[in-house]
Design an enzyme around this catalytic site. Structure first.
Site, short mmCIF file in Angstrom:
data_model
loop_
_atom_site.label_atom_id
_atom_site.label_comp_id
_atom_site.label_asym_id
_atom_site.label_seq_id
_atom_site.Cartn_x
_atom_site.Cartn_y
_atom_site.Cartn_z
N ASP A 53 65.15 35.29 38.79
CA ASP A 53 65.63 36.62 39.61
C ASP A 53 64.44 37.40 39.60
O ASP A 53 64.32 38.14 40.67
CB ASP A 53 66.68 37.60 38.36
CG ASP A 53 67.76 38.26 39.22
OD1 ASP A 53 67.71 38.31 40.34
OD2 ASP A 53 68.67 38.70 38.71
N GLU A 76 67.05 44.90 43.94
CA GLU A 76 67.84 45.06 42.60
C GLU A 76 67.14 45.31 41.39
O GLU A 76 67.44 46.06 40.44
CB GLU A 76 68.73 43.88 42.39
CG GLU A 76 69.72 44.09 41.22
CD GLU A 76 70.63 42.70 41.03
OE1 GLU A 76 71.86 43.11 40.36
OE2 GLU A 76 70.26 41.84 41.53
N ASP A 130 69.12 41.20 47.23
CA ASP A 130 69.62 40.78 45.64
C ASP A 130 68.92 39.39 45.64
O ASP A 130 69.33 38.59 46.40
CB ASP A 130 71.31 40.72 45.95
CG ASP A 130 71.58 40.56 44.44
OD1 ASP A 130 70.77 40.12 43.61
OD2 ASP A 130 72.81 40.82 44.22
N ILE A 132 69.15 37.26 43.31
CA ILE A 132 70.04 36.26 42.78
C ILE A 132 71.48 37.00 42.71
O ILE A 132 71.59 37.89 41.74
CB ILE A 132 69.99 35.56 41.40
CG1 ILE A 132 68.56 34.74 41.37
CG2 ILE A 132 70.98 34.66 41.19
CD1 ILE A 132 68.29 33.92 40.41
N ASP A 133 72.17 36.93 43.60
CA ASP A 133 73.55 37.48 43.61
C ASP A 133 74.50 36.32 42.95
O ASP A 133 74.56 35.29 43.58
CB ASP A 133 73.84 37.91 45.17
CG ASP A 133 75.31 38.34 45.19
OD1 ASP A 133 75.84 39.01 44.25
OD2 ASP A 133 76.01 38.28 46.07
N THR A 135 74.60 35.95 39.18
CA THR A 135 73.92 35.34 38.42
C THR A 135 74.39 34.49 37.16
O THR A 135 73.81 33.57 37.03
CB THR A 135 73.02 36.48 37.38
OG1 THR A 135 72.52 37.41 38.27
CG2 THR A 135 72.09 35.88 36.46
N HIS A 225 84.79 42.08 37.65
CA HIS A 225 84.27 42.29 39.23
C HIS A 225 85.43 42.74 40.01
O HIS A 225 85.21 43.58 41.00
CB HIS A 225 83.67 41.26 39.71
CG HIS A 225 82.20 41.00 39.00
ND1 HIS A 225 81.41 39.93 39.38
CD2 HIS A 225 81.63 41.69 38.01
CE1 HIS A 225 80.17 39.99 38.46
NE2 HIS A 225 80.47 40.94 37.60
N SER A 250 79.35 35.66 43.82
CA SER A 250 78.22 35.98 44.82
C SER A 250 78.90 36.00 46.05
O SER A 250 80.14 36.02 46.66
CB SER A 250 77.24 35.06 45.02
OG SER A 250 77.69 33.96 45.74
N LYS A 253 81.14 34.28 49.29
CA LYS A 253 82.47 34.36 49.47
C LYS A 253 82.57 34.80 50.95
O LYS A 253 83.34 34.52 51.66
CB LYS A 253 83.26 35.32 48.66
CG LYS A 253 83.28 34.97 47.09
CD LYS A 253 84.27 35.87 46.42
CE LYS A 253 83.40 37.06 45.95
NZ LYS A 253 82.54 36.64 45.06
N ASP A 280 74.91 44.06 47.39
CA ASP A 280 75.82 43.09 47.05
C ASP A 280 77.00 42.83 48.32
O ASP A 280 77.74 41.92 48.08
CB ASP A 280 76.71 43.57 45.85
CG ASP A 280 75.96 43.33 44.52
OD1 ASP A 280 75.23 42.28 44.58
OD2 ASP A 280 76.39 44.17 43.71
#
Length: 345
Positions: A53, A76, A130, A132-133, A135, A225, A250, A253, A280
């Site tokens: 990250d 981020e 971001d 690493i979206d 994680t 989430h 992440s 999608k 995000d």
């Protein structure tokens, strides 16, 4: 070059963004392949942060600053926790040097990461990143994404997303993995294999499905989430035959929706105080709209990237192929109406 599909005024920005995301995606995969799970921090929101990250943000911010020194970055991460962990800091510096060269110092790593401290807003241009979206998906060896967008006057102008574990063809789960998506506002969305930079990028488009009952939908793996119970209620109201969602971490999608592998993405708020972060959703929302779909929040309002580092004006996210959007929003409002009307969403 991949960016030859776009107008001349955006070509250089896209070339740099694609290069940065590709290098950071490869860096993340290299870390995973020799992952030491003990090298993990915890952020305030309890999600894990790994050496990848920090490394990915340092690499991308450095490459952006080199080419666009006057454009600020909304990132981020910051380097505070990293500077307090000598071993992790050393590992990150060594990792970044594999991309930036052996003369790239630890101090430069901190400086690069902290270039992402811009507050955002409605004026001018800024990048949002971001590194690493997803994680937790990264740590499981499942879906995660490296996400970078350029925002201008509160509107997402272009975006690039690397999905190192996403099959290039959803119908061939055992085939080539690693997908790179990119889009420029008003000029369409594209995909190419992440690890084949010379491959011809292909335009992508959402599905042609017109009946919501036949749709498939995506949602987050983590129940914290998105409200999975309310997503199931929405699917039931729509009479969906396939009510079992595709769950993945992440902004992958959004990529799946944009290229027509699924039809609906629901992110239903679980905490009325939580504000979605702009990094995000910036690239994902652009990909879907440029591929012919629609994106809004659960009240039907467009996502507003002009109010800072969060989507403070929005609640949740609904993304569809566009053709079923009215039906989906009708079901969303039916299920969530009480919460929407009394302000408890």
């Amino acid at each position: 070059m991949a960016s030859s599909h776009y107008p001349q005024q955006y070509r250089f920005e896209l070339e740099v963004a694609v290069d940065a995301v590709t290098k950071a995606s490869k860096l993340c995969q290299a870390v995973f392949n020799k992952l030491a799970k003990g090298q993990t921090l915890t952020k305030d929101d309890k999600s894990p942060v790994t050496v990848a990250d920090f490394g990915a943000q340092a690499v991308i911010n450095s490459l952006l600053h080199k080419s666009f020194p006057s454009i600020p970055i909304v990132g981020e991460e910051d380097s505070k926790d990293l500077q307090e962990n000598a071993k992790l800091s050393s590992n990150v510096a060594e990792l970044v040097q594999t991309v930036m060269g052996n003369d790239f110092t630890q101090a430069q790593v901190y400086e690069a990461i902290d270039r992402g401290n811009y507050a955002g807003g409605a004026e001018g241009r800024f990048w949002t990143l971001d590194p690493i979206d997803g994680t937790k998906g990264f740590l499981r060896g499942e879906q995660f994404a490296v996400c970078l967008s350029l925002v201008e006057k509160g509107k997402v102008l272009l975006g690039v997303m690397g999905c190192p574990n996403l099959p290039v063809m959803w119908s061939n789960q055992d085939g080539e993995r690693g997908s790179l998506f990119y889009a420029v506002k008003g000029h369409g969305a594209y995909q190419r294999p992440l690890y084949t930079p010379d491959a011809t990028p292909e335009p992508i488009s959402v599905s042609n499905l017109t009946e919501a009952k036949d749709a498939s939908f995506c949602e987050s793996v983590e129940s914290g989430h998105s409200s999975q119970d309310e997503s199931a209620q929405i699917a039931s109201v729509l009479g969906m035959r396939n009510q079992k969602p595709v769950r993945m971490d992440s902004q992958c999608k959004y990529g799946v929706i944009a290229r027509g592998d699924a039809d609906i993405y629901l992110r239903i708020p679980t905490n009325p105080k939580y504000q979605e972060k702009i990094w995000d959703h910036a690239v994902g929302s652009l990909l879907v709209t440029e591929a012919g779909g629609q994106v809004c929040d659960v009240t039907g309002a467009p996502l507003d990237f002009s109010v800072g580092r969060t989507l403070a004006s929005n609640k949740g996210v609904v993304a569809t192929n566009g053709k079923v959007h009215i039906m989906v929003m009708g079901a969303v409002k039916k299920v969530l109406w009480d919460k929407i009307s009394n302000g408890s969403l």
